[in-house]
Design an enzyme around this catalytic site. Structure first.
Site, short mmCIF file in Angstrom:
data_model
loop_
_atom_site.label_atom_id
_atom_site.label_comp_id
_atom_site.label_asym_id
_atom_site.label_seq_id
_atom_site.Cartn_x
_atom_site.Cartn_y
_atom_site.Cartn_z
N SER A 29 0.84 -1.20 0.00
CA SER A 29 0.00 0.00 0.00
C SER A 29 0.88 1.25 0.00
O SER A 29 2.06 1.18 -0.33
CB SER A 29 -0.93 -0.02 1.21
OG SER A 29 -1.93 0.97 1.10
N ASN A 30 0.34 2.40 0.34
CA ASN A 30 1.12 3.64 0.41
C ASN A 30 0.61 4.53 1.54
O ASN A 30 -0.34 4.17 2.23
CB ASN A 30 1.08 4.37 -0.95
CG ASN A 30 -0.34 4.73 -1.33
OD1 ASN A 30 -1.01 5.52 -0.67
ND2 ASN A 30 -0.83 4.12 -2.41
#
Ligand code: C5P
Length: 227
Positions: A29-30
């Protein structure tokens, strides 16, 4: 009944990160917090729009009078965006969509081999669909606004991205400055269209969202007049 700049308009907004599963307990993810997208949803609702907010996994309350659709992966977000934009006037793509996802998702938790303590592991990644470009390529497309988070040559890259993805407007955001962008409460951007380049100086994401929605509403009505 509402009298704001977006009264009677259907607005669809994506926000937050996406999560791309590796196995049942792990993902890629980020750092996107979703703050900018949620602030835009709130501002659009306050401007009288009927707002649907397609959100990746975030820790934020849903703004008043906003319909929220929760998704996890980029492919989920793509499907939701394609569906929700079938009757929308404006699409704002604020989500930090993962560009790649693991090629396969392991059905059971991946184990490390106790007999090979030095062995690494490789996850093979494949490209995710480009959501904003897919919406902009629709035959009966809404007015489309994208974001460009860059760490250098911000304006140049954003202009190129706007053309390549066939967007009406793009919001250029320099994320090399950690006081703006991603997890921060403030932001400073430049709004770019075919004939405009309008810098919006640093302020809170809430204030900026109000300014952006006002300008998006203005350019949207101009585009309607030209049709
Ligand atoms: O290409 P890049 O990711 O920098 O483009 C940013 C813009 O494209 C943002 O508006 C983002 O929401 C959108 N995007 C998307 N789907 C992707 C990647 C980016 O909608 N897979």
């Amino acid at each position: 009944f509402s009298t704001g700049a977006l009264a009677g308009r259907n607005v669809v907004i994506t926000a937050g990160p996406t999560q791309e599963a590796i196995d049942p307990v792990r993902y890629i993810s980020n750092h996107s917090s979703g703050k900018m997208g949620f602030a835009l949803a709130k501002a659009a609702a306050e401007a009288g729009a009927s707002v649907r907010l397609i959100s990746g996994p975030v820790h934020l309350p849903t703004p008043d009078r906003v319909e929220r659709i929760d998704v996890t992966s980029a492919r989920d977000m793509h499907a939701a965006a394609m569906q929700q934009t079938s009757d929308s006037d404006i699409f704002i793509s604020c989500a930090a969509v993962a560009d790649f996802r693991p090629e396969t998702v392991a059905e059971i938790k991946i184990k490390k081999d106790p007999d090979s303590p030095n062995e690494g592991m490789t996850v093979s990644l494949v490209r995710n669909p480009d959501i904003v470009a897919s919406v902009a390529a629709k035959e009966d497309r809404p007015f489309v606004v994208g974001f460009a988070a860059e760490t250098g040559n911000v304006i140049e890259y954003a202009k190129d991205k706007r053309k390549r993805k066939n967007l009406d407007l793009i919001v250029a955001n320099d994320v090399s400055d950690t006081s703006i962008g991603f997890n921060s409460d403030d932001n400073a951007v430049t709004l770019i269209g075919a004939d405009i380049e309008e810098p919006l100086p640093k302020c809170s994401k809430r204030q900026l969202a109000g300014q952006l929605i006002e300008m998006i509403a203005q350019f949207y009505s101009q585009s309607q007049e030209q049709q």
